[in-house]
Design a protein around this motif. Structure first.
Motif, PDB file in Angstrom:
ATOM      1  N   ALA A 145       7.266  -0.830 -13.933  1.00 44.33           N
ATOM      2  CA  ALA A 145       7.656  -1.139 -12.548  1.00 44.33           C
ATOM      3  C   ALA A 145       6.578  -0.675 -11.578  1.00 44.33           C
ATOM      4  CB  ALA A 145       8.986  -0.473 -12.228  1.00 44.33           C
ATOM      5  N   ALA A 146       5.951   0.478 -11.878  1.00 50.49           N
ATOM      6  CA  ALA A 146       4.892   0.997 -11.001  1.00 50.49           C
ATOM      7  C   ALA A 146       3.669   0.084 -11.017  1.00 50.49           C
ATOM      8  CB  ALA A 146       4.515   2.413 -11.431  1.00 50.49           C
ATOM      9  N   VAL A 147       3.306  -0.436 -12.191  1.00 49.80           N
ATOM     10  CA  VAL A 147       2.132  -1.315 -12.244  1.00 49.80           C
ATOM     11  C   VAL A 147       2.431  -2.648 -11.551  1.00 49.80           C
ATOM     12  CG1 VAL A 147       2.473  -2.591 -14.420  1.00 49.80           C
ATOM     13  CG2 VAL A 147       0.190  -1.861 -13.761  1.00 49.80           C
ATOM     14  N   THR A 148       3.695  -3.091 -11.570  1.00 51.88           N
ATOM     15  CA  THR A 148       4.075  -4.289 -10.809  1.00 51.88           C
ATOM     16  C   THR A 148       3.974  -4.024  -9.315  1.00 51.88           C
ATOM     17  OG1 THR A 148       5.572  -4.979 -12.586  1.00 51.88           O
ATOM     18  CG2 THR A 148       5.907  -5.969 -10.416  1.00 51.88           C
ATOM     19  N   TRP A 149       4.359  -2.841  -8.907  1.00 56.21           N
ATOM     20  CA  TRP A 149       4.188  -2.426  -7.505  1.00 56.21           C
ATOM     21  C   TRP A 149       2.710  -2.488  -7.121  1.00 56.21           C
ATOM     22  CZ3 TRP A 149       4.294   3.438  -5.998  1.00 56.21           C
ATOM     23  CH2 TRP A 149       4.008   3.574  -4.630  1.00 56.21           C
ATOM     24  N   LYS A 158      -2.984  -4.291   0.421  1.00 55.12           N
ATOM     25  CA  LYS A 158      -2.723  -2.885   0.759  1.00 55.12           C
ATOM     26  C   LYS A 158      -3.365  -2.001  -0.307  1.00 55.12           C
ATOM     27  CE  LYS A 158       1.559  -4.154   3.111  1.00 55.12           C
ATOM     28  NZ  LYS A 158       3.031  -4.034   3.154  1.00 55.12           N
ATOM     29  N   GLU A 159      -4.631  -1.671  -0.075  1.00 53.71           N
ATOM     30  CA  GLU A 159      -5.431  -0.978  -1.087  1.00 53.71           C
ATOM     31  C   GLU A 159      -4.897   0.406  -1.420  1.00 53.71           C
ATOM     32  OE1 GLU A 159      -6.627  -2.316   1.660  1.00 53.71           O
ATOM     33  OE2 GLU A 159      -7.878  -4.015   1.021  1.00 53.71           O
ATOM     34  N   LYS A 160      -4.508   1.185  -0.405  1.00 57.59           N
ATOM     35  CA  LYS A 160      -4.048   2.547  -0.669  1.00 57.59           C
ATOM     36  C   LYS A 160      -2.755   2.553  -1.477  1.00 57.59           C
ATOM     37  CE  LYS A 160      -6.207   4.979   3.210  1.00 57.59           C
ATOM     38  NZ  LYS A 160      -5.973   5.847   4.401  1.00 57.59           N
ATOM     39  N   ARG A 161      -1.847   1.650  -1.158  1.00 54.64           N
ATOM     40  CA  ARG A 161      -0.595   1.602  -1.912  1.00 54.64           C
ATOM     41  C   ARG A 161      -0.851   1.228  -3.370  1.00 54.64           C
ATOM     42  NH1 ARG A 161       4.190  -1.032   1.881  1.00 54.64           N
ATOM     43  NH2 ARG A 161       3.970   0.418   3.633  1.00 54.64           N
ATOM     44  N   ALA A 162      -1.828   0.358  -3.573  1.00 57.80           N
ATOM     45  CA  ALA A 162      -2.168  -0.015  -4.945  1.00 57.80           C
ATOM     46  C   ALA A 162      -2.689   1.191  -5.718  1.00 57.80           C
ATOM     47  CB  ALA A 162      -3.209  -1.134  -4.948  1.00 57.80           C
ATOM     48  N   VAL A 163      -3.494   2.015  -5.071  1.00 56.61           N
ATOM     49  CA  VAL A 163      -4.005   3.224  -5.727  1.00 56.61           C
ATOM     50  C   VAL A 163      -2.853   4.175  -6.044  1.00 56.61           C
ATOM     51  CG1 VAL A 163      -5.455   5.268  -5.445  1.00 56.61           C
ATOM     52  CG2 VAL A 163      -6.279   3.038  -4.664  1.00 56.61           C
ATOM     53  N   TYR A 164      -1.940   4.358  -5.079  1.00 57.13           N
ATOM     54  CA  TYR A 164      -0.789   5.242  -5.315  1.00 57.13           C
ATOM     55  C   TYR A 164       0.049   4.730  -6.490  1.00 57.13           C
ATOM     56  CZ  TYR A 164      -1.867   7.041  -0.633  1.00 57.13           C
ATOM     57  OH  TYR A 164      -2.505   7.585   0.458  1.00 57.13           O
ATOM     58  N   ALA A 165       0.240   3.427  -6.549  1.00 51.28           N
ATOM     59  CA  ALA A 165       1.052   2.859  -7.630  1.00 51.28           C
ATOM     60  C   ALA A 165       0.377   3.057  -8.984  1.00 51.28           C
ATOM     61  CB  ALA A 165       1.288   1.377  -7.372  1.00 51.28           C
ATOM     62  N   LEU A 166      -0.938   2.909  -9.027  1.00 50.72           N
ATOM     63  CA  LEU A 166      -1.651   3.113 -10.286  1.00 50.72           C
ATOM     64  C   LEU A 166      -1.648   4.589 -10.683  1.00 50.72           C
ATOM     65  CD1 LEU A 166      -4.598   0.620  -9.808  1.00 50.72           C
ATOM     66  CD2 LEU A 166      -2.850   0.539 -11.583  1.00 50.72           C
ATOM     67  N   VAL A 167      -1.692   5.484  -9.716  1.00 49.22           N
ATOM     68  CA  VAL A 167      -1.564   6.915 -10.026  1.00 49.22           C
ATOM     69  C   VAL A 167      -0.192   7.192 -10.629  1.00 49.22           C
ATOM     70  CG1 VAL A 167      -1.401   9.222  -9.007  1.00 49.22           C
ATOM     71  CG2 VAL A 167      -3.238   7.683  -8.318  1.00 49.22           C
TER      72      VAL A 167
END
Length: 265
Positions: A145-149, A158-167
């Motif tokens: 679910a996080a990687v889908t986010w 939204k680059e920062k949100r993508a980084v947070y989701a990958l973290v």
């Protein structure tokens, strides 16, 4: 891109990496055989082959990133190749793990007389499926679910949100791997304990290995996203990682049912 180019395809420059990768694979294979039989120098040749393969992987993917991100050679048409190539690769991995789960099912559904006609075989200790295996099972789908986010964040720009989701994806993956290590540490049986130990160790071990590969894949994508390599128009590397990760998290349900639950009841 070169202005005089009149087509959408990328004609790659001559590269030494295919032949270097082949030589590394040859050295790894010969060194592995020598090491298993134990010939002098086998371990050294095996180690050199593995180092050569890892180096080739690093520099080859480095060149691909340069060609796609910095030089702009990966047009819409070129991006279709990696996408279509990822699909049969993942299907082949599914078939590989299915064969291991099928081996366990074959032995458990019709136990042979050599193991007493029961499953698990008499005298073999098993893990309680209601403890760590049950706790570990929902973690990987949650990371899916996080990687889908992350994917939706990239599409939305939204680059920062993508980084947070990958973290978050990598963090859940590391927790899952940690629980897997605890399972092996506490397991009352080993790979040498009858057909149960063999199928349990191979099926769960190779799935854990795929989790580690997917974790590395996600870490690289997180670094590239932080560096601004991935855009909503061009993120084929991330898509491949996301597909691979969904394969890993869905497959987790099969060993829980066919190995932990069926073998532990």
């Amino acid at each position: 891109m070169i202005e005089s180019q009149r087509h959408s395809y990328h004609l790659v420059d001559p590269s030494p990496w295919p032949i270097s990768g082949s030589l590394g694979a040859l050295a790894t294979t010969v060194g592995g055989v020598m090491y298993m039989h134990p010939f002098q120098g086998g371990a050294t040749l095996l180690s050199l082959g593995l180092i050569f393969i890892l180096y080739t992987m690093f520099v080859w993917w480095r060149d691909v990133i340069r060609e796609s991100t910095l030089e702009g050679h990966h047009t819409k048409v070129v991006q279709l190749g990696p996408r279509y190539g990822s699909i049969p690769f993942i299907v082949s991995e599914v078939m590989f793990l299915f064969a291991l789960f099928r081996a366990s099912s074959h032995s458990s559904l019709a136990p042979a007389v050599e193991i007493g006609g029961i499953w698990p075989p008499k005298g073999i200790g098993v893990l309680d499926p209601r403890e760590i295996p049950f706790l570990n099972t929902p973690i990987l789908p949650s990371s899916g679910a996080a990687v889908t986010w992350a994917h939706h964040a990239i599409l939305a720009g939204k680059e920062k949100r993508a980084v947070y989701a990958l973290v978050a994806t990598v963090s859940l993956a590391l927790v899952s791997t940690g629980f897997q290590g605890m399972e092996y540490y506490q397991a009352p049986s080993t790979i040498s304990d009858s057909i149960y130990g063999s199928t349990f160790s191979l099926a769960t071990g190779f799935h854990g290995f795929h989790v580690i590969i997917g974790t590395l894949f996600s870490i690289i994508c997180g670094i590239r996203q932080y560096l601004g390599h991935l855009t909503k128009e061009h993120h084929v590397g991330f898509e491949a990682a996301a597909w691979y990760w969904h394969f890993v998290d869905v497959v987790r349900l099969f060993p829980f049912v066919s190995i932990y639950w069926w073998g532990g009841i």
